[in-house]
Motif scaffolding. Structure first.
Motif, PDB file in Angstrom:
ATOM      1  N   SER A  25       0.862  -1.186   0.000  1.00  0.00           N
ATOM      2  CA  SER A  25       0.000   0.000   0.000  1.00  0.00           C
ATOM      3  C   SER A  25       0.898   1.234   0.000  1.00  0.00           C
ATOM      4  N   MET A  26       0.309   2.397  -0.244  1.00  0.00           N
ATOM      5  CA  MET A  26       1.072   3.638  -0.231  1.00  0.00           C
ATOM      6  C   MET A  26       1.682   3.869   1.150  1.00  0.00           C
ATOM      7  N   GLN A  27       0.932   3.581   2.201  1.00  0.00           N
ATOM      8  CA  GLN A  27       1.459   3.753   3.556  1.00  0.00           C
ATOM      9  C   GLN A  27       2.663   2.845   3.790  1.00  0.00           C
ATOM     10  N   GLU A  28       2.580   1.615   3.332  1.00  0.00           N
ATOM     11  CA  GLU A  28       3.709   0.686   3.487  1.00  0.00           C
ATOM     12  C   GLU A  28       4.928   1.156   2.690  1.00  0.00           C
ATOM     13  N   LEU A  29       4.695   1.711   1.501  1.00  0.00           N
ATOM     14  CA  LEU A  29       5.803   2.247   0.706  1.00  0.00           C
ATOM     15  C   LEU A  29       6.458   3.434   1.395  1.00  0.00           C
ATOM     16  N   ILE A  30       5.636   4.296   1.991  1.00  0.00           N
ATOM     17  CA  ILE A  30       6.170   5.453   2.715  1.00  0.00           C
ATOM     18  C   ILE A  30       7.017   4.993   3.893  1.00  0.00           C
ATOM     19  N   GLU A  31       6.514   4.025   4.647  1.00  0.00           N
ATOM     20  CA  GLU A  31       7.274   3.498   5.788  1.00  0.00           C
ATOM     21  C   GLU A  31       8.586   2.857   5.337  1.00  0.00           C
ATOM     22  N   LEU A  32       8.541   2.135   4.244  1.00  0.00           N
ATOM     23  CA  LEU A  32       9.749   1.508   3.703  1.00  0.00           C
ATOM     24  C   LEU A  32      10.760   2.568   3.286  1.00  0.00           C
ATOM     25  N   ALA A  33      10.284   3.614   2.630  1.00  0.00           N
ATOM     26  CA  ALA A  33      11.166   4.703   2.218  1.00  0.00           C
ATOM     27  C   ALA A  33      11.808   5.359   3.442  1.00  0.00           C
ATOM     28  N   LYS A  34      11.026   5.599   4.484  1.00  0.00           N
ATOM     29  CA  LYS A  34      11.557   6.186   5.719  1.00  0.00           C
ATOM     30  C   LYS A  34      12.624   5.282   6.338  1.00  0.00           C
ATOM     31  N   ASP A  35      12.379   3.971   6.315  1.00  0.00           N
ATOM     32  CA  ASP A  35      13.350   3.014   6.862  1.00  0.00           C
ATOM     33  C   ASP A  35      14.700   3.119   6.164  1.00  0.00           C
ATOM     34  N   TYR A  36      14.681   3.499   4.889  1.00  0.00           N
ATOM     35  CA  TYR A  36      15.917   3.611   4.119  1.00  0.00           C
ATOM     36  C   TYR A  36      16.448   5.043   4.058  1.00  0.00           C
ATOM     37  N   GLY A  37      15.873   5.927   4.897  1.00  0.00           N
ATOM     38  CA  GLY A  37      16.419   7.268   5.030  1.00  0.00           C
ATOM     39  C   GLY A  37      15.893   8.314   4.066  1.00  0.00           C
TER      40      GLY A  37
END
Length: 57
Positions: A25-37
């Motif tokens: 989902s978009m929320q999961e993609l945002i969280e993943l992006a945050k995890d990678y800085g």
């Protein structure tokens, strides 16, 4: 030198990662992006509606 087997393995890895990311989902993609800085703006500034991806439960 061109190594055909290595190229196929790379393509298969790409397909696997691509399939995984498409299912998020978009929320999961945002969280993943945050995890990678990556810096991610607020949802309102992205002009999107965040909702759970129904294919992921």
């Amino acid at each position: 030198m061109f190594n055909e087997r290595k190229s196929v393995e790379s393509f298969n890895a790409y397909q696997c990662i691509r399939g995984y990311l498409i299912d998020l989902s978009m929320q999961e993609l945002i969280e993943l992006a945050k995890d990678y800085g990556f810096e991610v703006g607020k949802a309102s500034s992205l002009n999107i509606k965040l909702e759970v991806n129904p294919t992921r439960g």
